[in-house]
Design an enzyme around this catalytic site. Structure first.
Site, PDB file in Angstrom:
ATOM      1  N   HIS A 111       0.833  -1.209   0.000  1.00 43.98           N
ATOM      2  CA  HIS A 111       0.000   0.000   0.000  1.00 43.98           C
ATOM      3  C   HIS A 111       0.869   1.263   0.000  1.00 43.98           C
ATOM      4  CE1 HIS A 111      -3.801   2.137   1.168  1.00 43.98           C
ATOM      5  NE2 HIS A 111      -2.938   2.995   1.662  1.00 43.98           N
ATOM      6  N   GLU A 112       1.781   1.335   0.951  1.00 49.04           N
ATOM      7  CA  GLU A 112       2.597   2.553   1.066  1.00 49.04           C
ATOM      8  C   GLU A 112       3.521   2.700  -0.154  1.00 49.04           C
ATOM      9  OE1 GLU A 112       1.588   4.629   3.146  1.00 49.04           O
ATOM     10  OE2 GLU A 112       0.400   3.259   4.364  1.00 49.04           O
ATOM     11  N   HIS A 172       1.589   4.477  -2.800  1.00 53.36           N
ATOM     12  CA  HIS A 172       1.626   5.933  -2.595  1.00 53.36           C
ATOM     13  C   HIS A 172       2.975   6.492  -3.043  1.00 53.36           C
ATOM     14  CE1 HIS A 172      -2.099   6.686  -0.449  1.00 53.36           C
ATOM     15  NE2 HIS A 172      -1.859   5.776   0.482  1.00 53.36           N
ATOM     16  N   GLU A 222      -4.903   7.576  -2.986  1.00 50.82           N
ATOM     17  CA  GLU A 222      -5.363   6.290  -2.455  1.00 50.82           C
ATOM     18  C   GLU A 222      -5.629   5.298  -3.592  1.00 50.82           C
ATOM     19  OE1 GLU A 222      -5.042   5.792   0.600  1.00 50.82           O
ATOM     20  OE2 GLU A 222      -6.209   4.019   1.108  1.00 50.82           O
TER      21      GLU A 222
HETATM   22 ZN    ZN Z   1      -3.335   5.086   1.866  1.00 51.51          ZN
END
Ligand code: ZN
Length: 506
Positions: free
Chosen positions: A268-269, A272, A298
């Site tokens: 997830h990170e 980003h 997101e």
């Molecule tokens: Zn996030």
């Protein structure tokens, strides 16, 4: 003294570069505070950050900045310079609209509310937090009046995180998601009852931290996370901080008895982070050198976490390697069982642990409560009851207590209203973007199955990342996918994926 526009643009760029440097310095200090700073540094760091933020704010709202922006009124909107002036003007106007008394009061109330929330959550005591929330709500409503809106004060809050977003359109989005998700969820609950629960059992066991870290790092290296422009550290809550596109750091946390939190937080990170690493180099030290909106951000994290990281294709390639890394807990677990485990649907009380199917229902509840607070149809005192009723209605779950219910998230203690919906915008958009990428580059799914991500990342770089904040999110979505934000691909994706996983289409 008159200067030509090129001269004025140069002067504006210089000011914006200084503001950007101050912001980058404050992000670095924030990263340090959350990773390696000794406890004794807390107070000094708070002062340093306050000073940097004050200097940046003063430069942004100054008459000199305003004068330069006025002189550069009608820039060519399609160009980088035009976008720079437009975005800088929006930042300037937003910062000047709020009286400094209100800004200070907000900041003071937030710093009191956050520890009060932490204590209230520890003791599951809503009444201890309620006065803080009332104060923050009043200040935010006042802010909405200063910031301005056409339809609804909540729109002024949304606009802070998702430029152009409107409560009315989000209501439609959530209605569609609710109508599409609830019947599926009921079918899954029925199937889970027939087949037994605990599908995610294989993810619990002895997962050595160092090996988790090594495996996660190898995966995001394969995705395309650039370690020469980033690093990974450990914090209580995972985050990504883009100091500038040349230095985008991520953090994670490890649970030695549970594989999923660190693994998927790392994906997830990294999602980003790759967004910010991909921003056009010429946007360095300008307000364009970050993501277009929180929702767009997101969408990138969710795309790598879910569309790639929870896909069958991805694990058909990498699962043997994961098994070799963790022969103890996974040696006898086959791919299909593992794939079911990482996609287990289980309505629960906690948002951050929610699966793809139930996640947006958690957000829907928060959105409805926030709107009701802004409309005065709900009081702060009534929130725990409204929360529990909503949880029961959407998820069939009653929180054990307020700590695991209405007090679970930090956002409201920071006065963040209008932020939660960006999580759902990101989820919906992640599928819309992925689908468009596959239409444009049909070999992407096969490549993922071979552990290759270059075509996918290249498409995202070209269509989304490099533009930074040059376009407003709605324009970027339209330009990239040929239509506005659309729930249809997302709902179809859920239906196909979880229909197969839970054998719902028999
Ligand atoms: Zn996030």
């Amino acid at each position: 003294m008159t200067r030509d526009p090129a001269d004025k643009l140069r002067l504006l760029r210089e000011r914006l570069a200084t503001i950007s440097d101050l912001g980058a310095a404050s992000l670095t200090l924030t990263w340090d505070r959350q990773t390696y700073m000794p406890e004794g540094g807390v107070q000094g760091r708070a002062e340093q950050l306050a000073t940097l933020n004050r200097l940046a704010h003063e430069m942004l709202v100054s008459e000199e900045t305003g004068g330069l922006l006025d002189a550069l009124r009608d820039p060519d909107p399609g160009t980088d310079d035009g976008a720079l002036v437009r975005v800088a003007r929006r930042d300037h106007e937003r910062a000047t609209k709020l009286p400094s008394r209100l800004v200070e009061e907000l900041s003071r109330s937030r710093s009191l509310a956050e520890p009060a929330w932490a204590r209230a959550r520890a003791e599951s005591d809503w009444d201890a937090f309620a006065p803080h929330l009332e104060k923050l709500l009043a200040l935010r409503r006042e802010s909405a009046e200063y910031l301005g809106y056409e339809d609804h004060p909540y729109d002024a809050m949304l606009d802070l995180f998702e430029p152009g977003a409107k409560k009315r359109r989000l209501e439609t989005m959530f209605e569609e998601l609710k109508a599409g998700t609830l019947p599926l969820l009921r079918g899954i609950s029925g199937a889970a009852n027939r087949n037994g629960r605990g599908r995610d059992a294989p993810l619990h066991g002895d997962f050595d931290e160092a090996r988790q870290e090594e495996f996660g790092a190898a995966m995001i290296t394969a995705f395309g996370y650039d370690w020469s422009r980033g690093r990974q550290d450990r914090t209580v809550h995972p985050f990504c901080v883009g100091i500038n596109p040349g230095d985008v750091r991520i953090t994670t946390r490890f649970d030695p008895q549970w594989l999923s939190p660190a693994l998927f937080a790392t994906f997830h990170e990294a999602g980003h982070a790759m967004y910010e690493q991909g921003i056009d180099q010429t946007f360095f030290r300008t307000p364009l050198d970050r993501g277009a909106s929180m929702g767009m951000h997101e969408s990138q994290s969710r795309l790598w976490e879910n569309l790639v990281g929870r896909s069958h294709a991805f694990w058909s390639h990498y699962y043997p390697r994961l098994q070799e890394t963790f022969p103890g807990p996974l040696g006898t677990v086959d791919l299909e069982t593992f794939y079911q485990a990482i996609n287990a649907v289980e309505p629960s009380e906690i948002r951050v642990e929610a699966d793809e199917m139930t996640y947006n229902l958690h957000i829907l509840l928060r959105f409805e409560l926030e709107v009701a607070l802004f409309e005065d149809s709900l009081s702060v005192a009534e929130m725990p009851a409204a929360w529990n009723a909503g949880m029961e209605e959407y998820l069939g779950v009653t929180p054990e207590n307020d700590a695991r219910g209405v007090l679970q998230d930090i956002h409201w203690s920071a006065g963040l209203f209008g932020y939660f919906p960006t999580y759902t915008i990101g989820n919906v958009l992640s599928v819309q973007l992925f689908e468009t990428a596959v239409e444009d580059e049909p070999r992407i799914p096969e490549e993922i199955g071979n552990g290759e991500f270059g075509t996918l990342l290249g498409w995202l770089r070209e269509k989304v990342h490099r533009h930074g904040r040059k376009y407003d999110p709605e324009d970027l979505i339209q330009a990239t996918t040929g239509r506005p934000l659309d729930t249809a691909p997302y709902l179809k994706y859920l239906k196909t994926k979880f229909g197969a996983l839970y054998d719902l289409n028999r």
